[in-house]
Scaffold this motif. Structure first.
Motif, mmCIF file in Angstrom:
data_model
loop_
_atom_site.group_PDB
_atom_site.id
_atom_site.type_symbol
_atom_site.label_atom_id
_atom_site.label_comp_id
_atom_site.label_asym_id
_atom_site.label_seq_id
_atom_site.Cartn_x
_atom_site.Cartn_y
_atom_site.Cartn_z
ATOM 1 N N ALA A 29 -34.480 24.098 52.688
ATOM 2 C CA ALA A 29 -35.652 24.906 52.367
ATOM 3 C C ALA A 29 -36.742 23.968 51.885
ATOM 4 O O ALA A 29 -36.454 22.988 51.189
ATOM 5 N N SER A 30 -37.978 24.254 52.272
ATOM 6 C CA SER A 30 -39.066 23.373 51.848
ATOM 7 C C SER A 30 -40.356 24.145 51.661
ATOM 8 O O SER A 30 -40.546 25.218 52.243
ATOM 9 N N MET A 31 -41.225 23.561 50.865
ATOM 10 C CA MET A 31 -42.561 24.089 50.667
ATOM 11 C C MET A 31 -43.524 22.917 50.622
ATOM 12 O O MET A 31 -43.359 21.996 49.828
ATOM 13 N N THR A 32 -44.498 22.941 51.510
ATOM 14 C CA THR A 32 -45.564 21.952 51.497
ATOM 15 C C THR A 32 -46.775 22.615 50.867
ATOM 16 O O THR A 32 -47.190 23.692 51.310
ATOM 17 N N ILE A 33 -47.326 21.988 49.843
ATOM 18 C CA ILE A 33 -48.474 22.541 49.140
ATOM 19 C C ILE A 33 -49.721 21.810 49.633
ATOM 20 O O ILE A 33 -49.786 20.587 49.606
ATOM 21 N N VAL A 34 -50.688 22.589 50.104
ATOM 22 C CA VAL A 34 -51.933 22.066 50.659
ATOM 23 C C VAL A 34 -53.060 22.434 49.706
ATOM 24 O O VAL A 34 -53.110 23.557 49.184
ATOM 25 N N ALA A 64 -32.657 20.967 38.963
ATOM 26 C CA ALA A 64 -32.455 21.759 40.180
ATOM 27 C C ALA A 64 -31.123 21.420 40.832
ATOM 28 O O ALA A 64 -30.396 22.309 41.275
ATOM 29 N N GLU A 65 -30.818 20.130 40.903
ATOM 30 C CA GLU A 65 -29.561 19.692 41.510
ATOM 31 C C GLU A 65 -28.374 20.323 40.804
ATOM 32 O O GLU A 65 -27.465 20.865 41.450
ATOM 33 N N THR A 66 -28.383 20.294 39.483
ATOM 34 C CA THR A 66 -27.277 20.846 38.690
ATOM 35 C C THR A 66 -27.240 22.366 38.750
ATOM 36 O O THR A 66 -26.190 22.964 38.982
ATOM 37 N N ARG A 67 -28.382 22.994 38.553
ATOM 38 C CA ARG A 67 -28.443 24.455 38.471
ATOM 39 C C ARG A 67 -28.070 25.133 39.784
ATOM 40 O O ARG A 67 -27.395 26.161 39.795
ATOM 41 N N PHE A 68 -28.490 24.541 40.927
ATOM 42 C CA PHE A 68 -28.289 25.209 42.210
ATOM 43 C C PHE A 68 -27.243 24.530 43.102
ATOM 44 O O PHE A 68 -27.008 24.972 44.212
ATOM 45 N N GLY A 69 -26.636 23.458 42.637
ATOM 46 C CA GLY A 69 -25.621 22.764 43.423
ATOM 47 C C GLY A 69 -26.188 22.153 44.692
ATOM 48 O O GLY A 69 -25.567 22.234 45.753
ATOM 49 N N ALA A 92 -38.525 20.065 48.598
ATOM 50 C CA ALA A 92 -37.523 20.359 49.627
ATOM 51 C C ALA A 92 -36.134 20.191 49.043
ATOM 52 O O ALA A 92 -35.896 19.291 48.230
ATOM 53 N N ALA A 93 -35.226 21.066 49.467
ATOM 54 C CA ALA A 93 -33.860 21.041 48.952
ATOM 55 C C ALA A 93 -32.881 21.378 50.063
ATOM 56 O O ALA A 93 -33.195 22.154 50.964
ATOM 57 N N THR A 94 -31.696 20.794 49.967
ATOM 58 C CA THR A 94 -30.648 21.106 50.937
ATOM 59 C C THR A 94 -29.344 21.431 50.217
ATOM 60 O O THR A 94 -29.060 20.904 49.138
ATOM 61 N N SER A 95 -28.594 22.319 50.834
ATOM 62 C CA SER A 95 -27.310 22.759 50.284
ATOM 63 C C SER A 95 -26.499 23.384 51.418
ATOM 64 O O SER A 95 -27.060 23.803 52.431
ATOM 65 N N ALA A 96 -25.203 23.477 51.217
ATOM 66 C CA ALA A 96 -24.358 24.192 52.171
ATOM 67 C C ALA A 96 -24.643 25.694 52.116
ATOM 68 O O ALA A 96 -24.427 26.414 53.087
ATOM 69 N N ASP A 97 -25.161 26.150 50.985
ATOM 70 C CA ASP A 97 -25.460 27.564 50.762
ATOM 71 C C ASP A 97 -26.960 27.802 50.953
ATOM 72 O O ASP A 97 -27.774 27.282 50.189
ATOM 73 N N PRO A 98 -27.356 28.575 51.971
ATOM 74 C CA PRO A 98 -28.773 28.804 52.219
ATOM 75 C C PRO A 98 -29.536 29.390 51.022
ATOM 76 O O PRO A 98 -30.664 29.006 50.749
ATOM 77 N N ASP A 103 -33.427 29.007 46.579
ATOM 78 C CA ASP A 103 -33.667 29.136 45.143
ATOM 79 C C ASP A 103 -34.015 27.784 44.522
ATOM 80 O O ASP A 103 -34.881 27.699 43.652
ATOM 81 N N GLY A 104 -33.349 26.742 44.960
ATOM 82 C CA GLY A 104 -33.644 25.407 44.452
ATOM 83 C C GLY A 104 -35.051 24.960 44.812
ATOM 84 O O GLY A 104 -35.771 24.398 43.983
ATOM 85 N N CYS A 105 -35.465 25.227 46.033
ATOM 86 C CA CYS A 105 -36.811 24.876 46.471
ATOM 87 C C CYS A 105 -37.853 25.645 45.665
ATOM 88 O O CYS A 105 -38.864 25.071 45.230
ATOM 89 N N ALA A 106 -37.617 26.927 45.439
ATOM 90 C CA ALA A 106 -38.544 27.736 44.637
ATOM 91 C C ALA A 106 -38.640 27.185 43.218
ATOM 92 O O ALA A 106 -39.737 27.068 42.663
ATOM 93 N N PHE A 107 -37.506 26.825 42.644
ATOM 94 C CA PHE A 107 -37.499 26.247 41.298
ATOM 95 C C PHE A 107 -38.290 24.940 41.264
ATOM 96 O O PHE A 107 -39.085 24.710 40.351
#
Length: 132
Positions: A29-34, A64-69, A92-98, A103-107
């Motif tokens: 998941a990713s977010m680019t801020i313009v 984020a890494e700890t909270r969302f795995g 941007a964040a990656t996980s086995a769980d979408p 949620d990690g990207c939003a955080f």
């Protein structure tokens, strides 16, 4: 993998996401801020205190890494003189769980906006400036 950094130059979102794909976690998941255009703003100066800002970005990413795995994080914020339409940040964040990746990207993006120590000076068309 955590890559949390501050840089003057632009970044290529596609290349950054490719780096996360190479980790093979599954969901990204990713977010680019313009930088938004304002009616009378010609350019924006983004300033920061480097040591403090680096520490805050690293702390946000670690939480984020700890909270969302999360198995991978890229958090980039630019500084310097930017024009409306320029990319200013990437979360941007990656996980086995979408859901964890989303949620990690939003955080990451919310924390970047709320707690990262960056100052913004809007330079208007008439040459006047306002710090925000």
């Amino acid at each position: 993998m955590i890559d949390a950094r501050i840089q003057a130059g632009d970044f290529e979102p596609g290349r950054q996401l490719q780096r996360l794909e190479e980790l093979g976690a599954g969901a990204i998941a990713s977010m680019t801020i313009v930088l938004r255009a304002a009616a009378d703003v010609r350019e924006v100066q983004i300033d920061h205190y480097p040591a403090l800002a680096r520490n805050v970005l690293a702390r946000i990413a670690a939480e984020a890494e700890t909270r969302f795995g999360l198995s991978g994080i890229i958090l980039i914020h630019r500084h310097g003189l930017l024009a409306p339409g320029d990319r200013i940040a990437l979360a941007a964040a990656t996980s086995a769980d979408p859901k964890a990746a989303l949620d990690g990207c939003a955080f990451l993006s919310e924390s970047l906006g709320k707690t990262a120590p960056f100052w913004r000076k809007d330079v208007k068309e008439d040459g006047s400036a306002v710090w925000r």
